[in-house]
Design a protein around this motif. Structure first.
Motif, PDB file in Angstrom:
ATOM      1  N   SER A   1       0.809  -1.222   0.000  1.00 30.28           N
ATOM      2  CA  SER A   1       0.000   0.000   0.000  1.00 30.28           C
ATOM      3  C   SER A   1       0.842   1.271   0.000  1.00 30.28           C
ATOM      4  CB  SER A   1      -0.951  -0.010   1.194  1.00 30.28           C
ATOM      5  OG  SER A   1      -1.800  -1.137   1.150  1.00 30.28           O
ATOM      6  N   THR A   2       1.951   1.274   0.707  1.00 28.51           N
ATOM      7  CA  THR A   2       2.827   2.448   0.712  1.00 28.51           C
ATOM      8  C   THR A   2       3.382   2.700  -0.686  1.00 28.51           C
ATOM      9  OG1 THR A   2       3.431   2.144   3.035  1.00 28.51           O
ATOM     10  CG2 THR A   2       4.939   3.436   1.680  1.00 28.51           C
ATOM     11  N   LEU A   3       3.773   1.649  -1.370  1.00 28.69           N
ATOM     12  CA  LEU A   3       4.284   1.782  -2.730  1.00 28.69           C
ATOM     13  C   LEU A   3       3.202   2.319  -3.660  1.00 28.69           C
ATOM     14  CD1 LEU A   3       6.515   1.343  -4.816  1.00 28.69           C
ATOM     15  CD2 LEU A   3       5.699  -1.015  -5.074  1.00 28.69           C
ATOM     16  N   LEU A   4       1.975   1.831  -3.537  1.00 27.32           N
ATOM     17  CA  LEU A   4       0.887   2.306  -4.383  1.00 27.32           C
ATOM     18  C   LEU A   4       0.591   3.778  -4.123  1.00 27.32           C
ATOM     19  CD1 LEU A   4      -1.604  -0.715  -4.246  1.00 27.32           C
ATOM     20  CD2 LEU A   4       0.266  -0.272  -5.846  1.00 27.32           C
ATOM     21  N   ALA A   5       0.640   4.189  -2.862  1.00 27.10           N
ATOM     22  CA  ALA A   5       0.438   5.601  -2.537  1.00 27.10           C
ATOM     23  C   ALA A   5       1.528   6.461  -3.158  1.00 27.10           C
ATOM     24  CB  ALA A   5       0.411   5.800  -1.017  1.00 27.10           C
ATOM     25  N   ALA A   6       2.758   5.961  -3.144  1.00 27.20           N
ATOM     26  CA  ALA A   6       3.865   6.688  -3.757  1.00 27.20           C
ATOM     27  C   ALA A   6       3.658   6.845  -5.259  1.00 27.20           C
ATOM     28  CB  ALA A   6       5.184   5.971  -3.477  1.00 27.20           C
ATOM     29  N   ILE A   7       3.214   5.772  -5.909  1.00 28.84           N
ATOM     30  CA  ILE A   7       2.979   5.841  -7.360  1.00 28.84           C
ATOM     31  C   ILE A   7       1.899   6.862  -7.684  1.00 28.84           C
ATOM     32  CG2 ILE A   7       2.153   4.537  -9.361  1.00 28.84           C
ATOM     33  CD1 ILE A   7       3.455   2.054  -8.139  1.00 28.84           C
ATOM     34  N   LEU A   8       0.846   6.925  -6.868  1.00 25.32           N
ATOM     35  CA  LEU A   8      -0.215   7.906  -7.097  1.00 25.32           C
ATOM     36  C   LEU A   8       0.284   9.333  -6.841  1.00 25.32           C
ATOM     37  CD1 LEU A   8      -3.317   6.023  -5.643  1.00 25.32           C
ATOM     38  CD2 LEU A   8      -2.727   6.421  -8.044  1.00 25.32           C
ATOM     39  N   CYS A   9       1.230   9.489  -5.932  1.00 25.58           N
ATOM     40  CA  CYS A   9       1.872  10.803  -5.754  1.00 25.58           C
ATOM     41  C   CYS A   9       2.542  11.241  -7.049  1.00 25.58           C
ATOM     42  CB  CYS A   9       2.909  10.747  -4.629  1.00 25.58           C
ATOM     43  SG  CYS A   9       2.265  10.738  -2.951  1.00 25.58           S
ATOM     44  N   PHE A  10       3.288  10.323  -7.660  1.00 28.23           N
ATOM     45  CA  PHE A  10       3.988  10.650  -8.899  1.00 28.23           C
ATOM     46  C   PHE A  10       3.004  10.856 -10.052  1.00 28.23           C
ATOM     47  CE2 PHE A  10       7.478   8.335  -6.628  1.00 28.23           C
ATOM     48  CZ  PHE A  10       8.313   9.438  -6.496  1.00 28.23           C
ATOM     49  N   ALA A  11       1.868  10.158 -10.012  1.00 29.48           N
ATOM     50  CA  ALA A  11       0.834  10.388 -11.017  1.00 29.48           C
ATOM     51  C   ALA A  11       0.310  11.818 -10.921  1.00 29.48           C
ATOM     52  CB  ALA A  11      -0.312   9.388 -10.840  1.00 29.48           C
ATOM     53  N   PHE A  12       0.132  12.302  -9.692  1.00 30.83           N
ATOM     54  CA  PHE A  12      -0.318  13.679  -9.508  1.00 30.83           C
ATOM     55  C   PHE A  12       0.742  14.671  -9.972  1.00 30.83           C
ATOM     56  CE2 PHE A  12      -0.528  17.586  -6.971  1.00 30.83           C
ATOM     57  CZ  PHE A  12      -1.822  18.001  -7.242  1.00 30.83           C
ATOM     58  N   LEU A  13       2.001  14.388  -9.678  1.00 28.17           N
ATOM     59  CA  LEU A  13       3.079  15.296 -10.082  1.00 28.17           C
ATOM     60  C   LEU A  13       3.207  15.333 -11.603  1.00 28.17           C
ATOM     61  CD1 LEU A  13       5.767  14.399  -7.392  1.00 28.17           C
ATOM     62  CD2 LEU A  13       4.341  16.451  -7.515  1.00 28.17           C
ATOM     63  N   ALA A  14       3.045  14.190 -12.270  1.00 29.96           N
ATOM     64  CA  ALA A  14       3.084  14.176 -13.731  1.00 29.96           C
ATOM     65  C   ALA A  14       1.910  14.952 -14.304  1.00 29.96           C
ATOM     66  CB  ALA A  14       3.078  12.738 -14.239  1.00 29.96           C
ATOM     67  N   TYR A  15       0.760  14.811 -13.669  1.00 22.40           N
ATOM     68  CA  TYR A  15      -0.424  15.564 -14.093  1.00 22.40           C
ATOM     69  C   TYR A  15      -0.181  17.068 -13.939  1.00 22.40           C
ATOM     70  CZ  TYR A  15      -4.435  18.194 -12.325  1.00 22.40           C
ATOM     71  OH  TYR A  15      -5.319  19.193 -12.029  1.00 22.40           O
ATOM     72  N   GLU A  16       0.404  17.464 -12.821  1.00 19.15           N
ATOM     73  CA  GLU A  16       0.706  18.876 -12.580  1.00 19.15           C
ATOM     74  C   GLU A  16       1.673  19.420 -13.628  1.00 19.15           C
ATOM     75  OE1 GLU A  16       0.362  21.449  -9.428  1.00 19.15           O
ATOM     76  OE2 GLU A  16      -1.342  20.750 -10.584  1.00 19.15           O
ATOM     77  N   ARG A  17       2.696  18.648 -13.921  1.00 19.26           N
ATOM     78  CA  ARG A  17       3.678  19.084 -14.917  1.00 19.26           C
ATOM     79  C   ARG A  17       3.022  19.196 -16.289  1.00 19.26           C
ATOM     80  NH1 ARG A  17       7.724  17.098 -18.437  1.00 19.26           N
ATOM     81  NH2 ARG A  17       9.627  18.373 -18.372  1.00 19.26           N
ATOM     82  N   GLY A  18       2.129  18.271 -16.591  1.00 16.83           N
ATOM     83  CA  GLY A  18       1.428  18.328 -17.865  1.00 16.83           C
ATOM     84  C   GLY A  18       0.577  19.577 -17.993  1.00 16.83           C
ATOM     85  N   GLU A  19      -0.052  19.985 -16.891  1.00 17.32           N
ATOM     86  CA  GLU A  19      -0.867  21.199 -16.910  1.00 17.32           C
ATOM     87  C   GLU A  19       0.003  22.437 -17.116  1.00 17.32           C
ATOM     88  OE1 GLU A  19      -4.444  21.498 -16.569  1.00 17.32           O
ATOM     89  OE2 GLU A  19      -4.047  19.451 -17.239  1.00 17.32           O
TER      90      GLU A  19
END
Length: 428
Positions: free
Chosen positions: A159-177
């Protein structure tokens, strides 16, 4: 300005935020010490460093390499204690299984925690926070001591690893915006990467799929998510074969609790998280008898509600962040059967909502922090009350459930502020 200085500057304007934040930081940083002191007393149940789930992972890796079935039924026809993830997850555990039962799970837990630390810090900085070196150290200790993450480490869960991956998903989304207007395609690549990371973070445990609510706002992210899902499934079938995937479908059919009765608190395992038990008991108190399958119906309605809100506000830029937060926040709430370690994912929406609320004059910045404090005390709080007052009254004291409801409610309210019912119809 560092986080500590900014917090100090808000002591008069937002005193509740300061108090709740200090309490949360102290509770999480000091929890490993409290855990060590409480273990011999027996006052509340404290889990050992058993790395139980890693034993399942490594044993399944051995079975795979020996050509044996990945999914093995128990005598009762269920899969308790067996491997429960999609086949394509198995290679993740292979290099750690080579290190043995102690070094393997410790390294896996440390790596997961490190990635979560980097991801959380990245989200904080995306909202303008500037962490000093001491603050980064405190953050690392706080993440380790955050009880769901601490429990996840003890059990060598993912679960900690999955939470980390979703953090990076948000950061990639932010960079895309941010790069959306650029001509070199960097914005598109980041958007697609966000979709890919969302798929990686949401398909290991399928009830995490609501984390993809933000994909409905951007076709590029959605395409990246779908394409990566197709690649994962195709590659998994080629590597593991059709029979292994039939076994996984049987695991899903078994379902870990879909439509089954809710155990009373006295029979709960230590890490149980049961939001629907509250509703179930309330309905029974009214003298209304409903079939157990109502849980499935309530879950489906919850998923549809998240989809409807995301679509209704998809054209409003201000709804982007709360939509991402909402999709992740409902993960444990709509799960067929969630546990304490699954609650670590709530760090992602809590941090996003904190950034949103700090930028609002009427913001409730203390609320997501307080929600995390409740989540932190979910297991010890529920078990302690259960031992003091006994079942069934203890069901009313599930701190993590109330913390989850706070995050979901706040995120939904912020999305709903920008929702238009006409936007749903125009989407189809």
């Amino acid at each position: 300005m560092s986080v500590a200085r900014r917090l100090w500057s808000l002591r008069h304007e937002r005193p509740l935020l300061v108090v709740v934040t200090v309490a949360t930081v102290l509770a999480t940083v000091l929890w490993p010490l409290a855990d060590a002191l409480l273990r011999p007393t027996g006052l509340i149940h404290v889990s050992d460093y058993g790395f139980n789930d890693f034993g399942v992972y490594s044993g399944t890796v051995d079975a795979w390499l020996d050509g044996e079935p990945i999914y093995v039924q128990n005598e009762d026809g269920g899969y308790h204690g067996s491997f429960l993830y999609p086949p394509f997850v198995l290679p993740l555990f292979y290099p750690f299984s080579l290190l043995g039962f102690e070094a393997g799970p410790v390294l896996f837990g440390v790596l997961s925690l490190f990635l979560l630390w980097v991801g959380v810090e990245g989200i904080a900085e995306s909202f303008g926070a500037s962490l000093s070196v001491p603050e980064r150290i405190v953050l690392l200790f706080a993440l380790f001591g955050f009880h769901p993450a601490f429990w996840d480490f003890k059990w060598a869960q993912v679960s900690t690893l999955l939470a980390a991956i979703l953090c990076f998903a948000f950061l990639a989304y932010e960079r895309g915006e941010r790069l959306n207007a650029s001509e070199d395609g960097a914005g598109t690549r980041s958007a697609v990467l966000s979709g890919v990371l969302t798929t990686l973070g949401a398909t290991v445990k399928l009830f995490y799929l609501t984390a993809g609510a933000h994909l409905l706002r951007d076709g590029r992210r959605f395409a990246g998510a779908v394409a990566s899902g197709v690649v994962l499934l195709s590659g998994s079938v080629l590597v593991f074969g059709v029979e292994a995937h039939r076994g996984y479908l049987d695991v899903l059919t078994w379902g870990k609790g879909w439509g089954t009765s809710q155990l009373p608190p006295a029979e709960w395992q230590t890490a149980y998280f049961r939001p629907f038990y509250l509703i179930d008991q309330f309905v029974e108190s009214l003298g209304i008898t409903v079939p157990n399958v109502w849980i499935v119906g309530a879950t489906v309605l919850g998923v549809l509600a998240v989809i409807a809100l995301a679509l209704a506000a998809r054209d409003a830029p201000a709804a982007a962040h709360p939509t991402f937060a909402l999709g992740v926040a409902v993960v444990p709430l709509l799960a067929p059967r969630a546990y304490t370690h699954d609650l670590v994912v709530l760090l992602v929406p809590a941090l996003i909502l904190l950034g949103i609320e700090l930028d609002r004059e009427d913001g409730l910045a203390w609320l997501p922090v307080f929600a995390l404090l409740l989540v932190h005390f979910h297991t010890p709080g529920t078990k302690l009350v259960n031992e003091i007052i006994g079942a069934p009254d203890a069901v009313l004291v599930q701190p993590g459930v109330y913390g989850t409801f706070l995050l979901v409610g706040l995120a939904a309210a912020r999305v709903a502020e920008h929702a238009r019912t006409s936007a749903i119809g125009s989407t189809f």
